[in-house]
Design an enzyme around this catalytic site. Structure first.
Site, PDB file in Angstrom:
ATOM      1  N   ASP A  99       0.849  -1.184   0.000  1.00 35.18           N
ATOM      2  CA  ASP A  99       0.000   0.000   0.000  1.00 35.18           C
ATOM      3  C   ASP A  99       0.886   1.235   0.000  1.00 35.18           C
ATOM      4  O   ASP A  99       1.491   1.565   1.012  1.00 35.18           O
ATOM      5  CB  ASP A  99      -0.917  -0.030   1.232  1.00 35.18           C
ATOM      6  CG  ASP A  99      -1.915   1.113   1.233  1.00 35.18           C
ATOM      7  OD1 ASP A  99      -1.773   2.032   0.404  1.00 35.18           O
ATOM      8  OD2 ASP A  99      -2.838   1.095   2.069  1.00 35.18           O
ATOM      9  N   ASP A 153      -2.119   5.764  -6.495  1.00 33.99           N
ATOM     10  CA  ASP A 153      -2.414   4.809  -5.433  1.00 33.99           C
ATOM     11  C   ASP A 153      -2.318   3.393  -5.981  1.00 33.99           C
ATOM     12  O   ASP A 153      -2.873   3.091  -7.037  1.00 33.99           O
ATOM     13  CB  ASP A 153      -3.821   5.079  -4.871  1.00 33.99           C
ATOM     14  CG  ASP A 153      -4.157   4.138  -3.727  1.00 33.99           C
ATOM     15  OD1 ASP A 153      -3.291   3.927  -2.855  1.00 33.99           O
ATOM     16  OD2 ASP A 153      -5.280   3.597  -3.702  1.00 33.99           O
TER      17      ASP A 153
END
Ligand SMILES: *[C@@H]1O[C@H](CO)[C@@H](O)[C@H](O)[C@H]1NC(C)=O
Ligand SMILES: *[C@@H]1O[C@H](CO)[C@@H](O)[C@H](O)[C@H]1NC(C)=O
Ligand SMILES: *[C@@H]1O[C@H](CO)[C@@H](O)[C@H](O)[C@H]1NC(C)=O
Ligand SMILES: *[C@@H]1O[C@H](CO)[C@@H](O)[C@H](O)[C@H]1NC(C)=O
Length: 432
Positions: free
Chosen positions: A111, A310
Site C-alpha cells: 500500500d 495509489d
C-alpha cells in the site's frame, strides 16, 4: 611465454572481483502478485466470474476511495464504516516478506498510500489467519513505551508491562498492535530491528490476511526505516490481474532504476505526508484536450484536493467534471454507439468494438504526458462481448475532491518513486 601464467591469475582475480562486486550490487527485486491472480494463494476459492470479479473490485474501490477521502478530509479524519463489515477493501497486490529468526514467510499487501507495517501474530483476536509467531523468533523484541518509535506510531498506548501498543483505523477496520521489532528480510537484504505492529486485535474487513507493508513516506514507514539501504527510492511494475505468467516486481533502492524516464514532480501535502500527490494539467482523448475546469485538478493541502498515485485502488477515479468530460469525448469518438453499464462503469459496449476505432487516452502531468495503451483503460469480458471504459467518477455519496490514478491504469508500466529528487517517473514495461 612467461606472461601467460601471470596474466591468467590476475584475469581471474579481476573477474572474480567483478563478479562478487556484481553479486553484492544486485538490485533488490521482490515478486509482486495480484491478489486475484491464478498464482496467488489468496485468490478467492469460489473462482468468481469475470463480471463478479469486476463488481467486487469496484465495491472494494468504493471503500478504498472513502478511506482515502477520510485521510485527506479537511476535518479530523474519522473513517465512516459505510461499506459494511463484509467488504474486504485491502490492497490488491502482495509481496513476499520474511520476518524473524529463523525466517517466517508472509504474503503482505502493498500500500503506497500508507506508512504502517503490521502483521497478524499468535493469539490475534479477529485475524483471519495467524501467520507470525513471535515466540519462535530469537530476534523478536517488544518496543518499550519510552522508545522514540512509540511516539511515531498512530494512536500510541502504553500497556501494563510498559511496552508500546498502537490503536488505529485502516479502511473499515480498527486495528490494535503491539509495537515490535524484528529482522525483516526483503529479497536478499536483511533489515535488522525493523519496527512494525504485531496485530493483537482487529475488527472490520479491511485488514489484509497476511499483513500490510506500507510504502508511504512518513517517519515509521519502510522507506524511512531503510533509508540507508534504499535511499527512499523504489519502483514497481504491477501485472494484470488476469495474467498467469508474469514478472511483476517491486524494486527497492536506487540500483537498477530507470535512468531515461519521463517524470513529473511529486507534491507534498503536509497534512498527509504519506500520499504521493502529482499535478495533472489535463487529459486528452484522441488528439483533443478535453475541456475540464482547472479546479478539477487543483492541488489544495487544506481540503486534500488533487491527484494521487495509489497502488491499492483498482480503477481510476476522477472528480465528476473531469470524468464527465473524458467520458463524453470518449463516447463521441466511439461514434455515439449504444452504451450500457456494468456496476459503476457507465460506458460499456456490448458489441465487439473495433480496436482501431478506439481513441487513445493521455494523462497530461506537469512535464510528462502518459498515453495509456488500451489495456490500461479498457476491460473486456472473458468472451469479448462486453468492453468497458475502466474509469469512474468519484462516488458522490461522500464529498470527494481526490483524483486517484489507480493500479489498472498503472499496470504494465514501471512506476518510479524517487523521493530524494521529489519526482515520479512512468515508462511502459510489460510485466504480465
Ligand atoms: C482502540 O480504538 C477503538 C476504536 O477506535 C476503541 O473502541 C478501543 O477502546 C481502543 N482501544 C484502546 C485500548 O484504547
Ligand atoms: C506460462 O508459462 C509456462 C512456461 O513458460 C507455459 O508452459 C504455460 O503454458 C504458460 N501459461 C500461460 C497461461 O500462458
Ligand atoms: C455524436 O453526438 C454528438 C452530440 O449529440 C454529435 O455532435 C456528434 O456529431 C455525434 N457523432 C457521431 C459520429 O455521430
Ligand atoms: C503534452 O501534450 C500537450 C498537448 O498535446 C503538449 O502541448 C505538451 O507540450 C505535452 N507535454 C510534454 C511534456 O510533452
Amino acid at each position: 611465454m612467461k606472461t601467460l601464467p601471470l596474466l591468467l591469475p590476475s584475469l581471474y582475480i579481476l573477474l572474480s572481483l567483478t563478479l562478487s562486486h556484481g553479486l553484492t550490487k544486485k538490485p533488490t527485486d521482490l515478486e509482486v502478485f495480484h491478489m486475484y491472480s491464478p498464482s496467488s494463494p489468496l485468490r478467492p476459492r469460489n473462482n468468481p466470474s469475470w463480471e463478479d470479479t469486476v463488481l467486487q473490485m469496484q465495491t472494494k474501490d468504493k471503500a478504498r476511495l472513502q478511506f482515502l477521502t477520510s485521510l485527506v478530509a479537511a476535518k479530523k479524519s474519522s473513517v465512516p464504516i459505510g461499506y459494511g463489515k463484509n467488504i474486504v477493501q485491502s490492497p490488491t497486490y502482495i509481496v513476499k516478506a520474511v520476518f524473524g529468526t529463523p525466517g517466517q514467510t508472509l504474503l503482505m499487501a502493498l500500500d503506497n498510500s500508507n506508512d504502517n507495517a503490521f502483521i497478524p501474530c499468535t493469539d490475534c483476536v479477529g485475524c483471519s489467519t495467524t501467520v507470525f509467531a513471535p515466540t519462535k523468533s530469537s530476534t523478536y523484541k517488544k518496543v518499550p513505551c519510552g522508545a522514540p518509535q512509540c511516539a511515531q506510531v498512530p494512536g500510541p498506548l502504553c500497556s501494563l508491562d510498559k511496552t508500546c501498543a498502537s490503536n488505529f483505523t485502516y479502511g473499515s477496520s480498527s486495528v490494535q498492535t503491539r509495537v515490535s521489532q524484528d529482522t525483516l528480510q526483503l529479497a536478499q537484504d536483511p533489515v535488522p530491528t525493523f519496527t512494525f505492529g504485531c496485530i493483537e486485535k482487529t475488527t472490520g474487513g479491511s485488514t489484509p490476511p497476511q499483513g500490510l507493508l506500507g510504502l508511504g513516506r512518513g517517519p515509521l514507514s519502510l522507506l524511512s526505516q531503510t533509508y540507508n539501504l534504499y535511499k527512499s527510492t523504489f519502483s514497481y511494475c504491477l501485472p494484470n490481474f488476469k495474467s498467469t505468467n508474469f514478472t511483476g516486481s517491486l524494486r527497492l533502492g536506487p540500483l537498477g532504476q530507470p535512468v531515461n524516464i519521463k517524470t513529473t514532480p511529486l507534491l507534498r501535502n503536509p497534512r498527509r505526508s504519506s500520499l504521493y500527490y502529482v499535478k495533472v494539467v489535463g487529459i486528452k482523448v484522441g488528439s483533443k484536450v478535453v475541456d475540464i475546469p482547472p479546479s478539477a485538478f487543483a492541488f489544495d493541502p487544506n481540503s486534500g484536493a488533487g491527484t494521487i498515485f495509489d497502488s491499492g485502488t483498482s480503477f481510476t477515479s476522477l472528480v465528476k467534471p473531469a470524468y464527465i468530460g473524458v467520458r463524453d469525448e470518449f463516447r463521441k469518438r466511439m461514434g455515439n454507439a449504444t452504451v450500457t453499464t456494468l456496476g459503476g462503469f457507465d460506458t460499456c459496449y456490448n458489441v465487439p468494438v473495433i480496436i482501431k476505432a478506439i481513441p487513445s487516452i493521455t494523462f497530461m502531468f506537469d512535464g510528462m504526458n502518459v498515453t495509456l495503451p488500451q489495456d490500461n483503460f479498457l476491460i473486456h469480458s472473458s468472451f469479448g462481448s462486453t468492453t468497458c471504459l475502466a474509469m469512474a467518477a468519484a462516488p458522490d455519496n461522500f464529498n470527494s475532491v481526490l483524483n486517484v490514478i489507480a493500479n489498472m491504469q498503472q499496470q504494465n508500466h514501471r512506476i518510479f518513486y524517487d523521493i530524494p529528487n521529489s519526482r515520479i517517473g512512468v515508462s511502459r514495461q510489460m510485466c504480465s
